[in-house]
Design an enzyme around this catalytic site. Structure first.
Site, PDB file in Angstrom:
ATOM      1  N   ASP A  64       4.203   1.905  -3.578  1.00 57.62           N
ATOM      2  CA  ASP A  64       3.348   2.109  -2.400  1.00 57.62           C
ATOM      3  C   ASP A  64       4.076   1.794  -1.095  1.00 57.62           C
ATOM      4  OD1 ASP A  64       1.609   2.380  -4.494  1.00 57.62           O
ATOM      5  OD2 ASP A  64       0.088   1.042  -3.691  1.00 57.62           O
ATOM      6  N   GLU A  86      -8.003   5.004  -4.645  1.00 57.77           N
ATOM      7  CA  GLU A  86      -7.087   3.955  -4.196  1.00 57.77           C
ATOM      8  C   GLU A  86      -6.573   4.229  -2.786  1.00 57.77           C
ATOM      9  OE1 GLU A  86      -4.956   2.175  -7.785  1.00 57.77           O
ATOM     10  OE2 GLU A  86      -4.258   4.238  -7.790  1.00 57.77           O
TER      11      GLU A  86
HETATM   12  C1  FRU Z   1      -1.440   2.426  -6.024  1.00 55.08           C
HETATM   13  C2  FRU Z   1      -1.771   1.041  -6.513  1.00 55.08           C
HETATM   14  C3  FRU Z   1      -2.595   0.300  -5.489  1.00 55.08           C
HETATM   15  C4  FRU Z   1      -2.304  -1.140  -5.816  1.00 55.08           C
HETATM   16  C5  FRU Z   1      -0.870  -1.078  -6.299  1.00 55.08           C
HETATM   17  C6  FRU Z   1      -0.548  -1.966  -7.459  1.00 55.08           C
HETATM   18  O1  FRU Z   1      -0.226   2.898  -6.473  1.00 55.08           O
HETATM   19  O2  FRU Z   1      -2.423   1.099  -7.755  1.00 55.08           O
HETATM   20  O3  FRU Z   1      -3.962   0.603  -5.562  1.00 55.08           O
HETATM   21  O4  FRU Z   1      -2.476  -1.942  -4.697  1.00 55.08           O
HETATM   22  O5  FRU Z   1      -0.608   0.259  -6.671  1.00 55.08           O
HETATM   23  O6  FRU Z   1       0.779  -1.893  -7.832  1.00 55.08           O
END
Ligand code: FRU
Length: 424
Positions: free
Chosen positions: A53, A294
């Site tokens: 992310d 997300e």
């Molecule tokens: C998206 C996600 C987010 C979370 C993170 C965990 O890729 O699932 O929602 O904060 O990655 O690694």
């Protein structure tokens, strides 16, 4: 969900619904909503770490912001373990896929900087070890607050629990690079309440994370989006007429879709600094459609609210499906009603020949979409893959009314600034 409460001068609202009928319109491989193929010979940003992310430094209005000519991104990051006996397969080779799949448990917030909006230079960890109260530092948003370089990093403190938190620090620049100072005191803001947003006690697979604070361009107040699930014991949700929508004959059976209960949450700040928050009912729910919405975020354009959120194939409910990618909804006012972009909600999905090539798309107000490379097939059958853990090529989108179109592709990890702040 009905709401009658009126809080902080915020008009009561009904969550908008992403219905099963909407999702039936999702078409994988429509070229206008499909990310171009990512080649298996992609460059890797850094061979010591996986990154996923990506969170560009921005202001409260959503503008991606550089400081003294330096672009800055934050990334969820985990060490790679090529020499760790724990990650060797039966033949003694590095099992990179297992290492990659384990990354969430050791995610930490790192930062990177660049003069060109790409070819990111490694900055390091944002918080020293021990500062963050939980094992995992999950996604959020770094906000540049002013020309003194003050930054509020909102993120998710996970395991144990999942708490939306913030930590304040400062970005400092020199001719040679960027550093982050401070980020020493983490302030818990809120957790799921079990009334609007599902708790861990109600569902061990609950999601509550990914804060995205913003100033509403119309009322000027400070709000925050986040990912949630609709409150209630797992299995107790109803997938009724409203959640099903207007489906053709033969599409009424909802199977076990009551287990998929994603929502986009919203909270309003009670103070100017964003230290004190009140959760409001979700902006959008996907009960019976999908279990994860997300990293929700907005693009404010043409007086409209473009709400984007990422989701997966594996989190869709029985009887509906779609690619991993970013989905979007549009409304004329903050609290909706929201309608799915392109009819279905799909804005940018992976091609079906490379279903896991990218994820965690972030749409910026200039129409550029950044994401990370997950894995790309290296043979025809798709059984051999190359794991990414690095920045994907940026995609250019045109956002027009209730439609979006893929119109361009740029370099890997290209995140140009939309404005520059000269630090005092
Ligand atoms: C998206 C996600 C987010 C979370 C993170 C965990 O890729 O699932 O929602 O904060 O990655 O690694």
């Amino acid at each position: 969900m009905k709401t009658t409460t009126e809080k902080f001068g915020v008009t009561p609202h009904q969550p908008s619904l992403w219905t099963r009928a909407d999702a039936l319109k999702v078409r994988a491989d429509d070229p206008t909503t499909t990310q171009p193929l990512v080649s298996a010979d992609f460059p890797v940003l850094n061979n010591d770490v996986f990154i996923w992310d990506t969170m560009p430094l921005r202001d409260l209005d959503g503008n991606v912001t550089s400081v003294d000519g330096w672009s800055v991104i934050f990334t969820l990051t985990a060490d790679r373990h090529p020499n760790d006996p724990a990650y060797l397969d039966e033949d003694g080779n590095y099992d990179i896929l297992r290492d990659w799949n384990d990354r969430h448990g050791r995610a930490k917030m790192y930062y990177w900087f660049s003069r060109t909006g790409k070819n990111w230079e490694f900055g390091g960890r944002v918080m020293a070890e021990g500062v963050s109260p939980t094992a995992r530092e999950w996604a959020g948003t770094p906000i540049l607050l002013n020309d003194r370089g003050e930054v509020d990093l909102y993120y998710t403190a996970v395991t144990p629990g999942a708490t939306i938190v913030k930590v304040r620090g400062r970005v400092v620049t020199t001719e040679h690079g960027v550093s982050m100072v401070g980020f020493e005191k983490v302030k818990p803001l809120f957790e799921a309440d079990g009334k609007m947003y599902q708790t861990e006690a109600q569902n061990a697979f609950w999601g509550f994370r990914d804060p995205w604070p913003f100033r509403d361009p119309k009322d000027g107040k400070l709000y925050m989006l986040f990912e949630g699930n609709v409150a209630g014991e797992r299995g107790s949700h109803k997938v009724g007429e409203a959640e099903i929508g207007d489906v053709p004959p033969g599409y009424e059976d909802v199977g076990n879709s009551r287990f998929q209960t994603a929502c986009v949450g919203i909270a309003v700040a009670r103070d100017a600094d964003g230290d004190d928050w009140e959760m409001l009912p979700p902006l959008l729910t996907a009960v019976g459609v999908n279990d994860q919405t997300e990293r929700p975020h907005f693009v404010f354009q043409d007086g409209k609210y473009y709400l984007f959120t990422i989701s997966h194939t594996f989190t869709y409910a029985d009887g509906v499906t779609g690619p991993d990618g970013v989905y979007g909804f549009v409304a004329d006012s903050l609290f909706g009603p929201y309608v799915p972009l392109n009819g279905s909600g799909l804005v940018l999905g992976n091609p079906s020949s490379q279903p896991f090539q990218t994820y965690s798309h972030y749409v910026m107000p200039n129409g550029l979409v950044t994401s990370f490379i997950d894995s790309v097939p290296t043979d025809e059958t798709g059984t051999q893959i190359r794991v990414g853990g690095t920045e994907a090529p940026t995609v250019g989108l045109k956002i027009k009314g209730q439609q979006t179109f893929v119109v361009a592709e740029y370099d890997y990890g290209y995140i140009p600034p939309m404005l520059d702040v000269t630090l005092k």
